[in-house]
Design an enzyme around this catalytic site. Structure first.
Site, PDB file in Angstrom:
ATOM      1  N   CYS A   1      40.731  28.120  72.626  1.00 54.43           N
ATOM      2  CA  CYS A   1      40.288  27.892  74.003  1.00 54.43           C
ATOM      3  C   CYS A   1      41.503  27.565  74.865  1.00 54.43           C
ATOM      4  O   CYS A   1      42.496  27.029  74.370  1.00 54.43           O
ATOM      5  CB  CYS A   1      39.292  26.723  74.008  1.00 54.43           C
ATOM      6  SG  CYS A   1      38.746  26.179  75.633  1.00 54.43           S
ATOM      7  N   GLY A   2      41.423  27.857  76.140  1.00 58.55           N
ATOM      8  CA  GLY A   2      42.499  27.500  77.054  1.00 58.55           C
ATOM      9  C   GLY A   2      42.724  25.997  77.124  1.00 58.55           C
ATOM     10  O   GLY A   2      43.804  25.537  77.479  1.00 58.55           O
TER      11      GLY A   2
END
Length: 190
Positions: free
Chosen positions: A67-68
């Site tokens: 995930c970012g």
């Protein structure tokens, strides 16, 4: 016929009285839950009794490896190391609810967290944090009728739930809010 009439009147009177009793009941008779009532499994499959966290402030966060926001592991670990001796525990719950950003097994997640971020705070087994298969811990965190504070949706990975020493929900921070945000740090110190 007279007996039938008396019986009907008696039933009507009984029904009427029951209606009044029901109307006088409080809106909710459900007892407020706490985080401490739950038992979960950690990444190794061992039992983890959240009652062991009584007297500590807890940040519950749903995590993902792809995930970012994944770099927040580093800040979570920094907070944990700095404040664990002052009563803070961070509890991570890996979840694959958002764009399949946590596809790994519990073993793969443990390896990823250790190798990439040196995570030492408690990490639990992968769960679902929303939908029909939502884990009971997250039902508590997101439903006002269970936590007594507010309803919330888990919008994305790395959403943070602040829990006080009594196991009660205090506040929710969405993913954009960094773990080291001054509001969170002040809550930890307070």
């Amino acid at each position: 016929m007279k007996n039938l009439f008396i019986s009907a009147c008696g039933l009507l009177l009984l029904w009427s009285c029951q209606g009044q009793i029901t109307q006088n009941k409080p809106e909710s008779t459900m007892e407020k839950q706490t985080l401490h009532q739950f038992k979960v499994k950690d990444l190794s499959g061992n039992d983890f009794d959240l009652a062991s966290l009584k007297g500590k402030k807890v940040i519950v966060v749903n995590t993902a490896s792809k995930c970012g926001y994944t770099p927040q592991y580093e800040q979570l670990e920094t907070l944990y190391k700095e404040y664990k001796d002052k009563g803070l525990v961070i509890v991570g719950f890996p979840a694959n609810n958002f764009l399949w950003q946590e596809p790994g097994t519990n073993e793969e997640i443990a390896t990823f967290c250790q190798l990439n971020y040196g995570v030492t705070f408690p990490m639990m087994s992968k769960i679902s944090v929303k939908g029909k298969d939502m884990d009971p811990v997250y039902q508590f965190l997101t439903q006002k009728d269970k936590n007594g504070i507010l309803d919330s949706d888990v919008k994305w990975n790395f959403q943070k739930y602040l829990i006080n020493e009594k196991g009660e929900l205090v506040k929710v921070y969405y993913s954009k809010t960094l773990p080291t945000d001054p509001e969170i740090v002040n809550w930890i110190k307070g």
